[in-house]
Every structure is written in C-alpha cells, then in structure tokens.
Design a protein around this motif. Structure first.
Motif, PDB file in Angstrom:
ATOM      1  N   GLY A 219       5.726  -3.384   4.554  1.00 27.86           N
ATOM      2  CA  GLY A 219       5.804  -3.243   3.106  1.00 27.86           C
ATOM      3  C   GLY A 219       4.966  -2.105   2.567  1.00 27.86           C
ATOM      4  O   GLY A 219       4.531  -2.113   1.411  1.00 27.86           O
ATOM      5  N   ILE A 220       4.741  -1.087   3.393  1.00 30.60           N
ATOM      6  CA  ILE A 220       3.932   0.073   3.003  1.00 30.60           C
ATOM      7  C   ILE A 220       4.855   1.196   2.543  1.00 30.60           C
ATOM      8  O   ILE A 220       5.860   1.499   3.195  1.00 30.60           O
ATOM      9  CB  ILE A 220       3.059   0.546   4.185  1.00 30.60           C
ATOM     10  CG1 ILE A 220       1.995  -0.505   4.517  1.00 30.60           C
ATOM     11  CG2 ILE A 220       2.408   1.896   3.896  1.00 30.60           C
ATOM     12  CD1 ILE A 220       1.214  -0.219   5.785  1.00 30.60           C
ATOM     13  N   THR A 221       4.516   1.803   1.419  1.00 30.73           N
ATOM     14  CA  THR A 221       5.233   2.996   0.960  1.00 30.73           C
ATOM     15  C   THR A 221       4.628   4.204   1.668  1.00 30.73           C
ATOM     16  O   THR A 221       3.436   4.473   1.540  1.00 30.73           O
ATOM     17  CB  THR A 221       5.109   3.165  -0.555  1.00 30.73           C
ATOM     18  OG1 THR A 221       5.688   2.032  -1.210  1.00 30.73           O
ATOM     19  CG2 THR A 221       5.823   4.430  -1.026  1.00 30.73           C
ATOM     20  N   LEU A 222       5.447   4.917   2.426  1.00 32.44           N
ATOM     21  CA  LEU A 222       4.957   6.062   3.195  1.00 32.44           C
ATOM     22  C   LEU A 222       5.386   7.359   2.543  1.00 32.44           C
ATOM     23  O   LEU A 222       6.571   7.598   2.319  1.00 32.44           O
ATOM     24  CB  LEU A 222       5.492   5.999   4.623  1.00 32.44           C
ATOM     25  CG  LEU A 222       4.953   7.077   5.579  1.00 32.44           C
ATOM     26  CD1 LEU A 222       3.460   6.879   5.825  1.00 32.44           C
ATOM     27  CD2 LEU A 222       5.729   7.067   6.893  1.00 32.44           C
ATOM     28  N   LYS A 223       4.403   8.201   2.240  1.00 32.87           N
ATOM     29  CA  LYS A 223       4.670   9.553   1.741  1.00 32.87           C
ATOM     30  C   LYS A 223       4.452  10.500   2.914  1.00 32.87           C
ATOM     31  O   LYS A 223       3.354  10.609   3.437  1.00 32.87           O
ATOM     32  CB  LYS A 223       3.741   9.892   0.575  1.00 32.87           C
ATOM     33  CG  LYS A 223       4.007   9.033  -0.661  1.00 32.87           C
ATOM     34  CD  LYS A 223       3.100   9.415  -1.802  1.00 32.87           C
ATOM     35  CE  LYS A 223       3.429   8.605  -3.057  1.00 32.87           C
ATOM     36  NZ  LYS A 223       4.738   8.955  -3.630  1.00 32.87           N
ATOM     37  N   PHE A 224       5.514  11.179   3.335  1.00 31.98           N
ATOM     38  CA  PHE A 224       5.487  11.946   4.575  1.00 31.98           C
ATOM     39  C   PHE A 224       5.529  13.448   4.307  1.00 31.98           C
ATOM     40  O   PHE A 224       6.250  13.909   3.432  1.00 31.98           O
ATOM     41  CB  PHE A 224       6.683  11.547   5.445  1.00 31.98           C
ATOM     42  CG  PHE A 224       6.748  12.266   6.760  1.00 31.98           C
ATOM     43  CD1 PHE A 224       5.973  11.853   7.829  1.00 31.98           C
ATOM     44  CD2 PHE A 224       7.583  13.363   6.920  1.00 31.98           C
ATOM     45  CE1 PHE A 224       6.037  12.518   9.050  1.00 31.98           C
ATOM     46  CE2 PHE A 224       7.655  14.032   8.128  1.00 31.98           C
ATOM     47  CZ  PHE A 224       6.876  13.610   9.196  1.00 31.98           C
ATOM     48  N   SER A 225       4.744  14.190   5.096  1.00 30.45           N
ATOM     49  CA  SER A 225       4.750  15.651   4.975  1.00 30.45           C
ATOM     50  C   SER A 225       4.746  16.277   6.363  1.00 30.45           C
ATOM     51  O   SER A 225       3.895  15.963   7.194  1.00 30.45           O
ATOM     52  CB  SER A 225       3.515  16.124   4.194  1.00 30.45           C
ATOM     53  OG  SER A 225       3.452  17.544   4.162  1.00 30.45           O
ATOM     54  N   ASP A 226       5.711  17.144   6.617  1.00 37.26           N
ATOM     55  CA  ASP A 226       5.817  17.874   7.880  1.00 37.26           C
ATOM     56  C   ASP A 226       5.151  19.238   7.705  1.00 37.26           C
ATOM     57  O   ASP A 226       5.600  20.054   6.906  1.00 37.26           O
ATOM     58  CB  ASP A 226       7.294  18.039   8.247  1.00 37.26           C
ATOM     59  CG  ASP A 226       7.510  18.732   9.587  1.00 37.26           C
ATOM     60  OD1 ASP A 226       6.652  19.518  10.018  1.00 37.26           O
ATOM     61  OD2 ASP A 226       8.558  18.478  10.214  1.00 37.26           O
ATOM     62  N   ALA A 227       4.079  19.480   8.467  1.00 37.73           N
ATOM     63  CA  ALA A 227       3.297  20.706   8.284  1.00 37.73           C
ATOM     64  C   ALA A 227       3.863  21.903   9.026  1.00 37.73           C
ATOM     65  O   ALA A 227       3.351  23.026   8.882  1.00 37.73           O
ATOM     66  CB  ALA A 227       1.859  20.477   8.741  1.00 37.73           C
TER      67      ALA A 227
ATOM     68  N   ALA B 221       6.289   5.657  12.764  1.00 34.70           N
ATOM     69  CA  ALA B 221       5.483   5.611  11.542  1.00 34.70           C
ATOM     70  C   ALA B 221       6.316   5.096  10.375  1.00 34.70           C
ATOM     71  O   ALA B 221       5.860   4.258   9.587  1.00 34.70           O
ATOM     72  CB  ALA B 221       4.925   6.998  11.222  1.00 34.70           C
ATOM     73  N   ARG B 222       7.546   5.582  10.269  1.00 33.75           N
ATOM     74  CA  ARG B 222       8.439   5.138   9.189  1.00 33.75           C
ATOM     75  C   ARG B 222       8.819   3.667   9.365  1.00 33.75           C
ATOM     76  O   ARG B 222       8.801   2.886   8.412  1.00 33.75           O
ATOM     77  CB  ARG B 222       9.687   6.018   9.158  1.00 33.75           C
ATOM     78  CG  ARG B 222       9.439   7.481   8.804  1.00 33.75           C
ATOM     79  CD  ARG B 222      10.755   8.228   8.677  1.00 33.75           C
ATOM     80  NE  ARG B 222      10.610   9.656   8.537  1.00 33.75           N
ATOM     81  CZ  ARG B 222      10.330  10.295   7.393  1.00 33.75           C
ATOM     82  NH1 ARG B 222      10.161   9.587   6.295  1.00 33.75           N
ATOM     83  NH2 ARG B 222      10.216  11.611   7.352  1.00 33.75           N
ATOM     84  N   GLN B 223       9.192   3.289  10.592  1.00 35.87           N
ATOM     85  CA  GLN B 223       9.581   1.904  10.857  1.00 35.87           C
ATOM     86  C   GLN B 223       8.421   0.946  10.625  1.00 35.87           C
ATOM     87  O   GLN B 223       8.583  -0.114  10.019  1.00 35.87           O
ATOM     88  CB  GLN B 223      10.074   1.776  12.303  1.00 35.87           C
ATOM     89  CG  GLN B 223      11.416   2.418  12.567  1.00 35.87           C
ATOM     90  CD  GLN B 223      11.849   2.284  14.018  1.00 35.87           C
ATOM     91  OE1 GLN B 223      11.084   1.844  14.870  1.00 35.87           O
ATOM     92  NE2 GLN B 223      13.076   2.690  14.309  1.00 35.87           N
TER      93      GLN B 223
ATOM     94  N   LEU C 174       0.835  -1.201   0.000  1.00 35.61           N
ATOM     95  CA  LEU C 174       0.000   0.000   0.000  1.00 35.61           C
ATOM     96  C   LEU C 174       0.872   1.253   0.000  1.00 35.61           C
ATOM     97  O   LEU C 174       2.014   1.239   0.453  1.00 35.61           O
ATOM     98  CB  LEU C 174      -0.895   0.015   1.239  1.00 35.61           C
ATOM     99  CG  LEU C 174      -1.876  -1.129   1.435  1.00 35.61           C
ATOM    100  CD1 LEU C 174      -2.644  -0.929   2.724  1.00 35.61           C
ATOM    101  CD2 LEU C 174      -2.820  -1.214   0.259  1.00 35.61           C
ATOM    102  N   THR C 175       0.293   2.330  -0.477  1.00 33.35           N
ATOM    103  CA  THR C 175       0.915   3.646  -0.384  1.00 33.35           C
ATOM    104  C   THR C 175       0.053   4.499   0.537  1.00 33.35           C
ATOM    105  O   THR C 175      -1.148   4.655   0.301  1.00 33.35           O
ATOM    106  CB  THR C 175       1.038   4.307  -1.762  1.00 33.35           C
ATOM    107  OG1 THR C 175       1.884   3.499  -2.598  1.00 33.35           O
ATOM    108  CG2 THR C 175       1.631   5.696  -1.645  1.00 33.35           C
ATOM    109  N   VAL C 176       0.663   5.020   1.584  1.00 32.22           N
ATOM    110  CA  VAL C 176      -0.060   5.794   2.590  1.00 32.22           C
ATOM    111  C   VAL C 176       0.584   7.166   2.726  1.00 32.22           C
ATOM    112  O   VAL C 176       1.812   7.282   2.822  1.00 32.22           O
ATOM    113  CB  VAL C 176      -0.056   5.073   3.953  1.00 32.22           C
ATOM    114  CG1 VAL C 176      -0.699   5.932   5.034  1.00 32.22           C
ATOM    115  CG2 VAL C 176      -0.763   3.728   3.849  1.00 32.22           C
ATOM    116  N   GLY C 177      -0.231   8.197   2.726  1.00 33.18           N
ATOM    117  CA  GLY C 177       0.252   9.550   2.975  1.00 33.18           C
ATOM    118  C   GLY C 177       0.095   9.895   4.445  1.00 33.18           C
ATOM    119  O   GLY C 177      -0.923   9.573   5.050  1.00 33.18           O
TER     120      GLY C 177
END
Length: 332
Positions: free
Chosen positions: A69-77, A61-63, A40-43
C-alpha cells in the motif's frame, strides 16, 4: 423565566454539550486512525535500466510497494549523478515519507542527503554504499557484501583451473561506483592465494552488454590467440556481451575461455544451460521490498535498524541453470 424549568434546561444543555464533545472526539479519533492507516509515499532514485538485474530491481520495487500500500514515486537517473541529486531534491520538495537511493557513484552525496535529513526524511541506500564521514545521513543500506561477491568468483576460478596457469581478463563496471572497487578487490584477494592465476587486463564495460562485447573484442585482439584462460565480469550483462565476442572470434565460451560473473540474471542461466558460461554469483534483486519492511518497522517502533542489512551472495553453476532460468525468466 420559570425557575422550575431552569434545571431542566441546564440538564439538556449538558446533554447537548456531551453529545457535541463525543462527536468531536470521535471525529478526531477517526481522523487520527485514518492518518495512521494512510499509505506511505516513498521516492526511489534508480541508477538506470542498464542491465537485466537493474530492471528486475525496479520491477520488484514497484510490486513490493503495491503489495504494501505504498505510493512509489520513481525516477530513472540514466546513470547520471546529477539526475539523482535533482530527483532527491524533488522528493524532498514533494514531502515524501522516505527516499530510496541506489547511488550511481559513491561520493558527492553529503549535501543533498543533509537536506533530506533536515527535512526529517529518512534515506535508505539500495545495492551500493556511499563514501561519507557522516553515516547519520542515511538510515540503513540494503546491499550485498560486494567484496565477498568478488571473493566467491575468485575462489570458484581457483578451484576450477586446479593449479594450471590461467591468464584472466576482467570487465569492470562503472568507474567510481563503490561496488566496482569492491568486486575487483575481493576477486584479487581470492586469486592472490593461487600463484597460477594472473590478472593481465582490466577495463570498464559500464555494466552494459554492448560495452562488454566491445571490451572483450579488444582483449581478444590485444592478447595472443589462445592465451586468455578466463574472463571475470562485474555483471552478467557484460558477460553476455563478452560471450558474443568470444563466439565471433571462433572460440567456445565456457570451454576455450572460462567465464564467471555476478548478478544471476536469466540470460546467464540460459547461457550456462547452453554450455556457454560457467558460473555466476547471485545478487538478490529484492532490495526495495526489504527496505520497505525496514521502514515500516522503524516508523512503528522508532528503533533504528542496523546500519547495514546484508543480502546473500550465492554461487550458481550449470547443474541448476535450466531450473533457475525457468524460475527467473518472467521476473527480468
């Protein structure tokens, strides 16, 4: 054409068609299987990195994503709601499978979460709830009971002072966040049962050490020397700043002024082990891994999870501080 060869050709044609169909169906099945196994890809729209606890939440969250096996797209607000709204819209445009949102404030989410719902992208709230009349905008919220966190802190203080008069100052978190109102409410509920406890000052320290120190310095100047009995901070980082201010004022934190805060970050355990702090209420930072497991289960059986998944709120005191510091120091 030799009529004797016709049945033979028909048989051969059927075999070729059969082989072709088998290859096609096999390829189709392989394609479907490959799609099912695709990660999966999760934002994840994170509030910021204003505290040790927040950094630990991001690290886990990253670990957790990598382990599953999840692709994490991360955004720091950077603690700005407009940045979170932009991030959510970007995730929607990228077609992610799900969105994790740790909302910086509680209101103003209906429009953008409505866009995610229209795109059939489930949203899971982390750490904080939102104010909305439409709870269908999110799949679930993985949070602690933030009112109970305040109650735990207040009950501890009431028991600690044992009936003697105690003037309390409070360092709040970011104004407008639901957990700030809740941590204040729970604390006030607990101390209301003890007429000897008096909340005399409250101000926002914005969840940062620097601001927590600044606010505590102001409290110490505004109050008569020796009149502050205890400080309650909505997170440990603000308390670490407050402890520094207390020391610089020539007082002994943890003795001259009692301390109770929330989060359970390593530095507060070190402060307790050193005798500079009295208590912390843990806020478990593993909310994203819990959310991943909820999401994976939901995609598998399509059964909606509970609307609120509660994490524990445990009180820690100095007796276990050294061991807890050793256990946590590499996580934050």
């Amino acid at each position: 054409m030799d009529m004797k060869t016709l049945p033979r050709r028909r048989t051969l044609s059927r075999r070729i068609l059969g082989i072709g169909a088998a290859v096609f169906l096999g390829g189709l099945a392989a394609g479907c299987d490959s799609g099912d196994k695709k990660g999966l890809t999760v934002g994840f729209s994170q509030i910021g990195s204003e505290s040790g606890w927040r950094a630990a939440e991001t690290k886990l969250a990253r670990q957790g994503a990598e382990q599953r096996g999840i692709t994490l797209k991360f955004s720091d607000a950077q603690q700005r709601q407009e940045n979170q709204i932009k991030a959510v819209r970007s995730f929607i445009a990228q077609g992610v499978d799900a969105i994790l949102l740790a909302p910086v404030v509680s209101s103003g989410w209906d429009e953008v979460l409505g866009e995610a719902k229209a795109a059939n992208i489930p949203v899971i709230l982390l750490d904080r709830q939102i104010d909305t009349p439409n709870v269908d905008l999110y799949l679930t919220a993985v949070t602690s009971d933030t009112i109970e966190e305040g109650r735990v802190a207040g009950r501890w203080l009431a028991g600690k002072v044992q009936g003697r008069d105690c003037r309390i100052v409070e360092i709040q978190g970011t104004v407008g966040a639901s957990l700030v109102a809740n941590r204040k409410k729970g604390f006030e509920e607990a101390i209301a049962t003890a007429p000897n406890l008096h909340l005399v000052r409250t101000q926002s320290g914005e969840f940062t050490r620097a601001k927590g120190k600044e606010v505590m310095e102001g409290f110490l100047k505004a109050e008569a020397p020796g009149s502050i009995c205890a400080v309650y901070a909505h997170n440990d980082d603000m308390m670490i700043g407050a402890i520094q201010a207390i020391k610089e004022a020539g007082l002994k934190p943890g003795t001259d002024i009692l301390t109770v805060s929330i989060d359970g970050v390593p530095d507060i355990f070190k402060a307790m082990a050193d005798g500079d702090a009295n208590a912390t209420v843990e806020l478990a930072p593993d909310m994203a891994p819990r959310a991943y497991d909820i999401l994976l289960a939901y995609r598998k059986d399509h059964a909606p999870p509970p609307k609120w998944v509660q994490t524990p709120s445990k009180l820690y005191e100095p007796d276990t501080a050294a061991a807890e510091y050793a256990r946590r120091k590499d996580l934050y």
